[in-house]
Design an enzyme around this catalytic site. Structure first.
Site, PDB file in Angstrom:
ATOM      1  N   HIS A 132     -30.498 -89.126  11.472  1.00 34.09           N
ATOM      2  CA  HIS A 132     -30.743 -88.423  10.201  1.00 34.09           C
ATOM      3  C   HIS A 132     -31.440 -89.297   9.165  1.00 34.09           C
ATOM      4  O   HIS A 132     -31.028 -89.368   7.996  1.00 34.09           O
ATOM      5  CB  HIS A 132     -29.423 -87.860   9.646  1.00 34.09           C
ATOM      6  CG  HIS A 132     -28.983 -86.627  10.353  1.00 34.09           C
ATOM      7  ND1 HIS A 132     -29.235 -85.355   9.886  1.00 34.09           N
ATOM      8  CD2 HIS A 132     -28.335 -86.463  11.538  1.00 34.09           C
ATOM      9  CE1 HIS A 132     -28.759 -84.457  10.745  1.00 34.09           C
ATOM     10  NE2 HIS A 132     -28.206 -85.096  11.758  1.00 34.09           N
ATOM     11  N   ASN A 142     -32.101 -79.985  15.962  1.00 29.87           N
ATOM     12  CA  ASN A 142     -32.403 -78.851  15.076  1.00 29.87           C
ATOM     13  C   ASN A 142     -32.982 -79.319  13.751  1.00 29.87           C
ATOM     14  O   ASN A 142     -33.659 -78.562  13.064  1.00 29.87           O
ATOM     15  CB  ASN A 142     -31.152 -77.997  14.838  1.00 29.87           C
ATOM     16  CG  ASN A 142     -29.993 -78.808  14.298  1.00 29.87           C
ATOM     17  OD1 ASN A 142     -29.712 -79.906  14.787  1.00 29.87           O
ATOM     18  ND2 ASN A 142     -29.321 -78.289  13.288  1.00 29.87           N
ATOM     19  N   HIS A 143     -32.749 -80.581  13.400  1.00 27.23           N
ATOM     20  CA  HIS A 143     -33.302 -81.071  12.139  1.00 27.23           C
ATOM     21  C   HIS A 143     -34.750 -81.521  12.285  1.00 27.23           C
ATOM     22  O   HIS A 143     -35.460 -81.594  11.297  1.00 27.23           O
ATOM     23  CB  HIS A 143     -32.451 -82.219  11.574  1.00 27.23           C
ATOM     24  CG  HIS A 143     -31.252 -81.742  10.843  1.00 27.23           C
ATOM     25  ND1 HIS A 143     -31.201 -81.649   9.479  1.00 27.23           N
ATOM     26  CD2 HIS A 143     -30.057 -81.288  11.287  1.00 27.23           C
ATOM     27  CE1 HIS A 143     -30.023 -81.182   9.106  1.00 27.23           C
ATOM     28  NE2 HIS A 143     -29.310 -80.958  10.192  1.00 27.23           N
ATOM     29  N   HIS A 189     -26.047 -83.784  18.349  1.00 27.16           N
ATOM     30  CA  HIS A 189     -25.785 -82.721  17.371  1.00 27.16           C
ATOM     31  C   HIS A 189     -24.389 -82.783  16.769  1.00 27.16           C
ATOM     32  O   HIS A 189     -24.223 -82.550  15.572  1.00 27.16           O
ATOM     33  CB  HIS A 189     -26.047 -81.343  17.978  1.00 27.16           C
ATOM     34  CG  HIS A 189     -25.924 -80.224  16.981  1.00 27.16           C
ATOM     35  ND1 HIS A 189     -26.741 -80.114  15.878  1.00 27.16           N
ATOM     36  CD2 HIS A 189     -25.054 -79.179  16.926  1.00 27.16           C
ATOM     37  CE1 HIS A 189     -26.386 -79.019  15.181  1.00 27.16           C
ATOM     38  NE2 HIS A 189     -25.380 -78.457  15.788  1.00 27.16           N
TER      39      HIS A 189
HETATM   40 MN   LIG Z   1     -27.341 -83.977  13.424  1.00 27.40          MN
HETATM   41 MN   LIG Z   2     -28.252 -81.343  14.988  1.00 30.79          MN
END
Ligand SMILES: [Mn+2]
Ligand SMILES: [Mn+2]
Ligand SMILES: [Mn+2]
Ligand SMILES: [Mn+2]
Lengths: 421, 421
Positions: free
Chosen positions: A24, A130-131, A258
Site C-alpha cells: 500500500h 484491487n488497489h 488482500h
Molecule cells: Mn490490501
Molecule cells: Mn486488496
C-alpha cells in the site's frame, strides 16, 4: 508439515523467495506523522531481500494504495526498486515458459533480468490487487508502468473476464522447478460465478479446472505448484470470498494477498492438502484488530517438491496497539448504572490508553528507521449513549504521544442480535 | 552566420544533438481520431535520433501535455524511450561538471548513461515546461519520474524561486566543449521581476548576471554556450515574456521552447549577437495559424565554438491547413449587403474548405505512419451576425474527410479598434 526440506539441499538447488504483500505505497502519504510509513516498510522488505540474498521477490498485490498513485508515490517506489533490485548480482532463475505470454507490458517481452539493457540483481514478480487494478483510459495498472520501466515482472494478469486461464511462469534453479501461478484480483462475486461455471482454468501438466472434483491423489511431481491470489479469504457474504476448497488440490502452496492481518505461518487445507500462507500487509490501512498483529514477510525456500517458509518480523513498522471493550460487560465494575457514566468511561478510557501506550513501547525494535510514536486504538462498544464522551477532545490529551490523535477512541454501537434470526 | 562549421571537423570532435520541444505527449489522447498523434510524432523524433546517430537528444520542455500525465501517456512514453534510447551504442559525451548537481532526482546522482545498471545508447536531456512543471504533493514533475527511472536526464531545474542560478552541464567530445544551460519554465511575470532585480545568474567562466550591461566583447572561448528556455518569446503584455535582449551576450545559441510555431532556422539577435532557434511543437495543440506551419526538429552539430543547425521536417504530422478570412473585406465580392448573407457565407466557406482539403492532400509525405485525415480550420472574422451559420452542422458535411469535424469553421467577432486609443 510445511518444513519439508531435507539436508540434501544446497544453495544451487534451492529457490529462495522473499514473499510480501499489500505494501500500500502512498497510504496516508500526506499525513505529517505517518506519511512515510508505507515507504519505510517497503524499503525494509527490499533490504531483507538483499541481506537474505534471495533469488526473487514475490508480491501479492496492492503494491500501491491508489489505482493512480501520486507522482510522489510512484517516484519513491521507482527510486527504491532501482536502489535495491538493480545491480551486478547474477540471477540464477531460468524461465522455461513463454516470456512474451507471461509478463504483461514488458518491453522486449521478457523477464526484466534477461533484458540486455538492464542490470537486475533481484527480480520482483507481482500480481495486481484491487488497489492497483487496471483502470482509467487505456485500462492500465500502475504495475504496467513498472513493467514497462523494467522494474517489476507483472504476471497473473487476466485479459478476458469471461473465462480465466492461468498459465504459470515456469522457473528452474538447479534441481528445483517452480510453477508460479498468479491470479490478479477479480471482483469476488465475478470470480465466484466464473468458478461455478468452471471457467477458471489452470494450465499445468494435466489441466485442472478449478471447482472440479478434487480427489486426484497428490503424486510425486516434478513441479512445485505455487499460486498467488488477491481475494477475500474470510467469508464476507456467500459470494464475497474465494473459498479455499475451490482451489485445485495439485497446488502445493497458496500465497494469499488482500487480507491484511498476518497469518503467514502456513496452514494446511485439510481437504485439498495444500498450504496457505497469508503474509498480511506491511502497513496498517485501518486501525483494526487484524492490522495490530505483528507484521511479517516470508522467506520461502523451495527445494524440489518441498518448501520451508520462515517468517521474518518487520522491524520498521510503527507500534500499534488495539483494544476493544464491551462497555455493558464492564457496567458493574465501572458503576455505569450509578450515574455520571460519561465521566466514568472517560476515566477508564484514559487508564486503558495509558496502559496501551506502555504496551506500544514494548514494540520498539531498536531499528533506526522505526517510527516510534504509536498508533493507539481503543474501541468502545456501547448500548447506552450516556457512556459517550467527546472522542476528539479525548485524543487531544495524547497529542504528543500518539500518531493518530484524531481517532484514539472509537465508539461503536453494540447491535444486539436476537437469537431467533 | 549559423553555418560556421569548418572542413576540419570530424565525427570524433563534433557533438551531434537532436533538438525538439513541446511534444505534448497525451494531447487529445482520448480523441478517437487524433489520440495517437502526439505519440506518433515523438516516435518519429526518436527514430530520427537513431538514424542520425546523434550523441544526445535535447528537449525544450512540455514533453507531456498534462502536469500529471495519464497512466496511458506515461506508459507510452516510457515504452518509446526504452525502445529507442536504450542499447549498446557507446555514448561518447564526457560530463565534466558535478553530475550530482546537474541532474534532478537521478538515482545514483549521475547522467543516465554512466549508471552501471542501465545500457543507454542515446541520452535524453530535458528541462521542464509549464505543462510538466512540478506540481501536487511532493512538488514533483513527470520528468522526476523519468529521471528516477533512468530514462531522462532532467536538468535546468531551479530549486529556489527567490534567485535563480544556472549552472551549465559541461560536456566534452574530443575537441569540442559544450556548456549546456537550462532554464526550466518559470512564470513569465516572476522571471521578469527576477531579471529586473539581477537575481538570475549564469555560472560560467566569468559569471554574468542576466540583465547586466551586455557590451562584453565576444572572445574566442573554449566553450560553446547553449541555453534552453521555455518561456513566452513573443510579447504578450509588458511582463509576460522573456525579452531576448535580457539574455547574456556570451551565449552562442538559445533553443527556445514553449512557442509552438516552428521558427527553427536560427535568427541572430542583433544586440547580443547570439542565435535563437525555436523548433516549435511536434503536435498542434490549438488550431491556430502558427501551429499550421510545417513542423521540424533540428539536427544541431557543434564543433568547438561553431554550430550548424539542420532542420529536419517531420513526416508523421497530420496535415493541417489554416485560413483566416475577414468577411467585411469580401462583402462586395460575395454580395453580403444584398441579403441572404448567411447562405452566401455558407457557400463561400464550403468552397474554401474544399480548396483547403486539396491543400491538405499536398502535405501527405508518404510516411506509413502519417495520419492523413487532415485538420482544417477556417476562421471567419465577422462584424455582422447575419453572416453566421451553424458551424456544427457545417462541419458534419465533412465528417469523413476531416479530423476535427466539430470545429472546422470558427466565427470570431472582429473588434474594430478606434484610432484615437
Ligand atoms: Mn490490501
Ligand atoms: Mn486488496
Ligand atoms: Mn508547449
Ligand atoms: Mn509551454
Amino acid at each position: 508439515m510445511e518444513d519439508t526440506t531435507g539436508a540434501e539441499q544446497d544453495a544451487d538447488n534451492v529457490i529462495r523467495i522473499l514473499v510480501a504483500t499489500d505494501n500500500h505505497l502512498g497510504y496516508g502519504e500526506k499525513d505529517a506523522v505517518r506519511g512515510e510509513d508505507s515507504f519505510t516498510a517497503f524499503e525494509e522488505i527490499l533490504e531483507l531481500a538483499v541481506s537474505e540474498d534471495v533469488d526473487m521477490i514475490l508480491l501479492g498485490g496492492d503494491l500501491f494504495h491508489d489505482a493512480v498513485p501520486s507522482q510522489n508515490s510512484m517516484h519513491k517506489c521507482i527510486e527504491l526498486l532501482r536502489r535495491y533490485t538493480f545491480g551486478d548480482r547474477p540471477v540464477s532463475l531460468e524461465i522455461l515458459s513463454d516470456q512474451a505470454q507471461c509478463f504483461h507490458n514488458a518491453v522486449n517481452q521478457s523477464v526484466n533480468y534477461e533484458d540486455p539493457n538492464l542490470n537486475i540483481a533481484i527480480p520482483v514478480f507481482s500480481i495486481h490487487g484491487n488497489h492497483d487494478d487496471p483502470s482509467g483510459f487505456g485500462r492500465l495498472s500502475s504495475l504496467d508502468l513498472l513493467s514497462t520501466s523494467g522494474l517489476v515482472n507483472y504476471f497473473g494478469r487476466w485479459t478476458d473476464l469471461s473465462q480465466v486461464e492461468i498459465s504459470p511462469v515456469l522457473i528452474r534453479k538447479g534441481e528445483s522447478q517452480l510453477a508460479l501461478y498468479g491470479l490478479s484480483h477479480i471482483h469476488d462475486g465475478r470470480l465466484a460465478r466464473l468458478i461455478k461455471d468452471f471457467k477458471v482454468k489452470f494450465n499445468c501438466p494435466g489441466t485442472v479446472a478449478i471447482g472440479e472434483a478434487g480427489d486426484e491423489s497428490k503424486e510425486e511431481e516434478d513441479w512445485f505448484h505455487l499460486l498467488v491470489v488477491h481475494q477475500n479469504r474470510a467469508e464476507r457474504g456467500p459470494k464475497n470470498y474465494l473459498p479455499e476448497d475451490l482451489l485445485p488440490p495439485f497446488l502445493d502452496l497458496v500465497i494469499w494477498g488482500h487480507e491484511h492481518d498476518c497469518r503467514i505461518e502456513p496452514e494446511e487445507n485439510a481437504k485439498q492438502r495444500f498450504y496457505v500462507s497469508q503474509p498480511g500487509s506491511s502497513v496498517p490501512t485501518s486501525l483494526s484488530e487484524g492490522e495490530a498483529k505483528k507484521k511479517h514477510v516470508g522467506l520461502l525456500e523451495i527445494y524440489k517438491g518441498k518448501f520451508k517458509l520462515k517468517a521474518l518480523p518487520l522491524q520498521t513498522v510503527r507500534p500499534f496497539v488495539y483494544e476493544s471493550v464491551v462497555l455493558p460487560d464492564r457496567a458493574e465494575e465501572l458503576g455505569l448504572d450509578e450515574g455520571d457514566a460519561s465521566n466514568k468511561v472517560f476515566k477508564f478510557a484514559k487508564e486503558r490508553v495509558e496502559a496501551m501506550l506502555e504496551m506500544a513501547a514494548t514494540q520498539h525494535t531498536g531499528h533506526p528507521r522505526q517510527p516510534t510514536l504509536p498508533l493507539i486504538r481503543l474501541r468502545l462498544l456501547y448500548t447506552d449513549e450516556s457512556c459517550m464522551f467527546n472522542a476528539i477532545r479525548f485524543g487531544q490529551m495524547f497529542s504528543t504521544r500518539v500518531a493518530n490523535v484524531q481517532d484514539v477512541v472509537q465508539f461503536s454501537k453494540l447491535i444486539k442480535r436476537t437469537k431467533t434470526e
